[in-house]
Scaffold this motif. Structure first.
Motif, PDB file in Angstrom:
ATOM      1  N   ALA A  62       0.848  -1.194   0.000  1.00  0.00           N
ATOM      2  CA  ALA A  62       0.000   0.000   0.000  1.00  0.00           C
ATOM      3  C   ALA A  62       0.883   1.243   0.000  1.00  0.00           C
ATOM      4  CB  ALA A  62      -0.919   0.006   1.213  1.00  0.00           C
ATOM      5  N   CYS A  65      -0.920   6.790   1.027  1.00  0.00           N
ATOM      6  CA  CYS A  65      -2.126   6.678   1.848  1.00  0.00           C
ATOM      7  C   CYS A  65      -2.249   7.926   2.739  1.00  0.00           C
ATOM      8  CB  CYS A  65      -2.061   5.427   2.717  1.00  0.00           C
ATOM      9  SG  CYS A  65      -1.909   3.882   1.776  1.00  0.00           S
ATOM     10  N   LEU A  69      -2.101   3.699   7.326  1.00  0.00           N
ATOM     11  CA  LEU A  69      -2.333   2.282   7.042  1.00  0.00           C
ATOM     12  C   LEU A  69      -3.200   1.637   8.123  1.00  0.00           C
ATOM     13  CD1 LEU A  69       1.315   1.330   5.972  1.00  0.00           C
ATOM     14  CD2 LEU A  69      -0.632   1.739   4.464  1.00  0.00           C
ATOM     15  N   GLU A  79      -3.401  -1.925   4.430  1.00  0.00           N
ATOM     16  CA  GLU A  79      -3.961  -1.239   3.282  1.00  0.00           C
ATOM     17  C   GLU A  79      -4.250   0.205   3.661  1.00  0.00           C
ATOM     18  OE1 GLU A  79      -7.506  -3.353   2.309  1.00  0.00           O
ATOM     19  OE2 GLU A  79      -8.617  -2.653   4.061  1.00  0.00           O
ATOM     20  N   CYS A  80      -4.548   1.033   2.667  1.00  0.00           N
ATOM     21  CA  CYS A  80      -4.828   2.448   2.928  1.00  0.00           C
ATOM     22  C   CYS A  80      -6.115   2.592   3.729  1.00  0.00           C
ATOM     23  CB  CYS A  80      -4.955   3.220   1.616  1.00  0.00           C
ATOM     24  SG  CYS A  80      -3.394   3.432   0.728  1.00  0.00           S
ATOM     25  N   GLY A 101      -8.851   5.561   8.702  1.00  0.00           N
ATOM     26  CA  GLY A 101      -7.427   5.671   8.973  1.00  0.00           C
ATOM     27  C   GLY A 101      -7.128   6.143  10.387  1.00  0.00           C
TER      28      GLY A 101
END
Length: 299
Positions: A62, A65, A69, A79-80, A101
């Motif tokens: 990823a 972002c 993460l 992942e973002c 996030g």
């Protein structure tokens, strides 16, 4: 007759192993990081049990972002995370929209109820207090600051103080030049950000005194917003006249300084060739007031 003993010698676990191998290969072609459980059911089908078989080697990397993460719905890959204002899964599963996030949480937008809409869950920053960055820029909250940190890694940004940066006013929305017909209303708008808060006044051309003065057809209105530490101000001229044409200044000032924005007003009259009907022999030409009334009806 063939000897069936050769078939009996096949290990009973071999079919299961082959099935898992085929399923694993098929899943890898789709870039999946969470493999189906050996029972053949996917993670979603198993619901609350949520049994995932994590293969870190298949995790995609990823990058870029803004909200940092987070772990995927299997708790396996990074992942973002979803940024502020983006949709999210209210139950925290992250199976449909994904997870919020860093410094963010999933909340229902109850303001939609006031407009007759259906509330939708979206990511909201846990802290709504403004912060001042080492770049002398005021950030709406810690989440916006973190987005800037990730976007400009080489700057080594840091927070210098809680609350907005003290600075001279900044005019976020400038008044716009206008051309209007005499007798119509005109409105200029000026939107200012400042901390300490600014005072806003309007002036015309090189006149010494601030508007509206004692002129009954000019008025000033101001209110806070639309964002925190912002002020919006409007100058309204009712029934504009030819003498109202000129340059208008929005002046914002606090103890640290001032900022100015300007706009020009041009007052026009309706050309008879555009708004009056041809005059036939024996008919009288329309008066100026009739022409202006026709122009109003046109709009």
């Amino acid at each position: 007759m063939k000897d069936l003993s050769t078939f009996n010698s096949v290990p009973p676990s071999l079919p299961v192993m082959l099935l898992l191998l085929v399923m694993g290969l098929a899943w890898s072609f789709h870039g999946a990081s969470c493999l189906p459980h050996p029972t053949g059911l996917t993670w979603a089908e198993e619901g609350a049990e949520g049994q995932c078989q994590c293969v870190p080697q298949l995790c995609p990397r990823a990058t870029a972002c803004p909200a940092g993460l987070v772990r995927d719905h299997c708790g396996c890959c990074l992942e973002c995370g979803n940024a502020e204002g983006q949709p999210c899964d209210l139950d925290g599963s992250g199976t449909f929209y994904g997870r919020c996030g860093e410094h963010l949480e999933c909340q229902l937008d109850i303001q939609e109820l006031g407009y007759g809409g259906i509330p939708k869950p979206q990511c909201v920053c846990r802290s709504q207090g403004a912060v001042c960055g080492s770049d002398h820029i005021t950030y709406q909250n810690i989440c916006k600051f973190q987005e800037a940190v990730r976007e400009r890694e080489k700057w080594n940004l840091s927070i210098t103080s809680d609350g907005p940066c003290q600075a001279v006013p900044q005019i976020k929305h400038h008044p716009q030049d206008q051309v209007n017909m005499s007798g119509h209303d005109v409105i200029f708008m000026c939107e200012v950000f400042a901390y300490p808060m600014a005072l806003v006044e309007w002036r015309k051309d090189e006149e010494e005194f601030a508007l509206p003065g004692d002129d009954p057809h000019i008025s000033i209105q101001s209110r806070g917003g639309p964002l925190k530490y912002e002020l919006s101000s409007w100058l309204q001229i009712e029934g504009v006249r030819k003498a109202d044409g000129g340059t208008y200044f929005c002046i914002a000032h606090n103890k640290l300084g001032n900022a100015t924005a300007k706009a020009t007003l041009l007052v026009a009259t309706a050309p008879p060739s555009l708004f009056s009907s041809p005059v036939n022999p024996g008919e009288e030409a329309p008066t100026a007031s009739e022409e202006e009334e026709d122009y109003s009806d046109y709009y």
